[in-house]
Motif scaffolding. Structure first.
Motif, PDB file in Angstrom:
ATOM      1  N   SER A   1       0.819  -1.214   0.000  1.00 31.03           N
ATOM      2  CA  SER A   1       0.000   0.000   0.000  1.00 31.03           C
ATOM      3  C   SER A   1       0.857   1.272   0.000  1.00 31.03           C
ATOM      4  O   SER A   1       0.358   2.345  -0.327  1.00 31.03           O
ATOM      5  CB  SER A   1      -0.935   0.013   1.209  1.00 31.03           C
TER       6      SER A   1
ATOM      7  N   GLN B   1       3.579   1.566  -1.837  1.00 29.67           N
ATOM      8  CA  GLN B   1       4.290   1.634  -3.119  1.00 29.67           C
ATOM      9  C   GLN B   1       3.482   2.466  -4.113  1.00 29.67           C
ATOM     10  O   GLN B   1       2.857   1.958  -5.027  1.00 29.67           O
ATOM     11  CB  GLN B   1       4.563   0.227  -3.632  1.00 29.67           C
ATOM     12  N   ASN B   2       3.479   3.784  -3.881  1.00 30.90           N
ATOM     13  CA  ASN B   2       2.746   4.704  -4.741  1.00 30.90           C
ATOM     14  C   ASN B   2       3.675   5.831  -5.179  1.00 30.90           C
ATOM     15  O   ASN B   2       4.875   5.833  -4.871  1.00 30.90           O
ATOM     16  CB  ASN B   2       1.518   5.256  -4.006  1.00 30.90           C
ATOM     17  N   LYS B   3       3.118   6.802  -5.886  1.00 32.20           N
ATOM     18  CA  LYS B   3       3.934   7.883  -6.446  1.00 32.20           C
ATOM     19  C   LYS B   3       4.549   8.764  -5.364  1.00 32.20           C
ATOM     20  O   LYS B   3       5.700   9.193  -5.478  1.00 32.20           O
ATOM     21  CB  LYS B   3       3.090   8.711  -7.412  1.00 32.20           C
TER      22      LYS B   3
ATOM     23  N   HIS C   1      -3.360  12.120 -12.250  1.00 33.19           N
ATOM     24  CA  HIS C   1      -2.676  11.023 -12.941  1.00 33.19           C
ATOM     25  C   HIS C   1      -2.152  11.443 -14.312  1.00 33.19           C
ATOM     26  O   HIS C   1      -1.249  10.787 -14.851  1.00 33.19           O
ATOM     27  CB  HIS C   1      -3.618   9.819 -13.084  1.00 33.19           C
TER      28      HIS C   1
END
Length: 343
Positions: free
Chosen positions: A50, A52-54, A129
């Motif tokens: 969770s 591992q995002n931008k 995005h």
């Protein structure tokens, strides 16, 4: 060091034993805290899906810069704080100064990048995005490190120079040698990231305040129904939207609060060091005659920022806190299992 090693303020170590012990323990704790904390951040991101995002890509980049500062710069400061002098070769001084500039620029500009990423996520959430793509993140991170590398090579190529400051126990830029380079560093490594953070925080604050007013209007227009009333679809829909906006508002305010703490910590840690740096650049024309210990204190407060970042991004984020607990539990279980096997 004969040619490059120019001792600033004083060349004689006049510290008491108590001062030496206190300074050594202080820089040692900062060094250990930076290494352990930032390794924890990187492990948490690596182990927790969770996270591992931008946003975490920039947080990981910040952790890498702070970790390398703890591994490549602070050990030299630790040794010099004990000895009171630079016991290494000229090349080591240049190398340490190069690392200090690269990692300082990388850390500060990453803070600016994180602020901008949060700004896009909250203020321009509908096109987030499209604005923040993986390709753009890669370009920004590459630029951050290349910028630091270019700046760090300038003193070696002749625009300023690296020297050892006795009162800071650190090899860094000779701020008085070429004032134009000193001003460039101040703009690129301090004022630009700070300006980005202030703009982003102000914009986030405006959005949060606007959401708060909208929620207040929704509460007025759609009062809660009693248990005896039949709730129609037309009443339910505004209530669902109200709840969703409330959740977004809480998220926005939390992000704004964290960003505010980031800015405050950044300003506190680096503004004090910037003042002493400019005083060294101005030389005898500096309007303030700082005691020697002030230079030491402000340099180490700037280094302490690498520990502060761990707590801000780690402890204020529930996902990071949960990941840290899991890592600690795993470490405890492995330790207990090892003890059982030995028995």
């Amino acid at each position: 060091m004969n040619s490059n090693k120019k001792i600033i303020i004083t060349a004689i170590d006049q510290r008491s034993t108590v001062a030496i012990v206190f300074q050594t323990i202080t820089i040692g704790l900062i060094m250990i805290g930076s290494a352990v904390g930032n390794i924890g951040i990187l492990l948490a991101i690596y182990k927790t899906k969770s996270l591992q995002n931008k946003t975490s890509i920039f947080v990981a980049n910040l952790a890498v810069a702070d970790l390398l500062a703890g591994l490549l710069i602070m050990p030299f400061m630790f040794i010099c704080s004990i000895i009171g002098d630079w016991p290494f070769e000229d090349a080591s001084c240049n190398l340490t100064g190069t690392f200090a500039l690269i990692l300082g620029a990388a850390g500060m500009n990453t803070l600016g990048a994180i602020a901008y990423e949060r700004y896009c996520a909250i203020v321009h959430s509908m096109v987030y995005h499209l604005k923040i793509t993986n390709r753009l993140i890669l370009i920004v991170i590459t630029f951050i490190w290349l910028e630091g590398l270019v700046l760090s090579l300038c003193p070696i190529l002749g625009w300023s120079e690296y020297i050892y400051y006795t009162n800071e126990y650190l090899c860094t830029v000779n701020w008085a040698h070429d004032v134009s380079f000193t001003y460039t560093i101040m703009v690129v490594m301090y004022f630009l990231p700070l300006g980005v953070m202030i703009f982003c925080y102000a914009s986030i604050f405006k959005v949060a305040r606007r959401h708060l007013r909208q929620l207040a209007m929704l509460d007025t227009l759609s009062p809660p129904s009693s248990h005896n009333q039949i709730v129609s679809d037309s009443d339910t829909q505004p209530r669902i939207e109200n709840s969703a906006r409330s959740l977004r508002l809480k998220r926005d305010i939390k992000a704004a609060s964290m960003l505010f703490i980031v800015i405050g910590t950044f300003v506190l840690c680096w503004t004090l060091h910037g003042c002493t740096m400019m005083c060294l650049a101005l030389g005898d024309t500096c309007p303030v005659d700082f005691p020697e210990y002030v230079y030491t204190m402000t340099t180490w407060i700037a280094m302490f920022n690498s520990v502060c970042n761990v707590w801000i991004y780690g402890m204020m984020n529930r996902q990071f806190r949960d990941a840290f607990r899991s890592l600690c539990c795993i470490a405890c279980l492995r330790s207990s299992n090892t003890q059982v096997i030995q028995i």
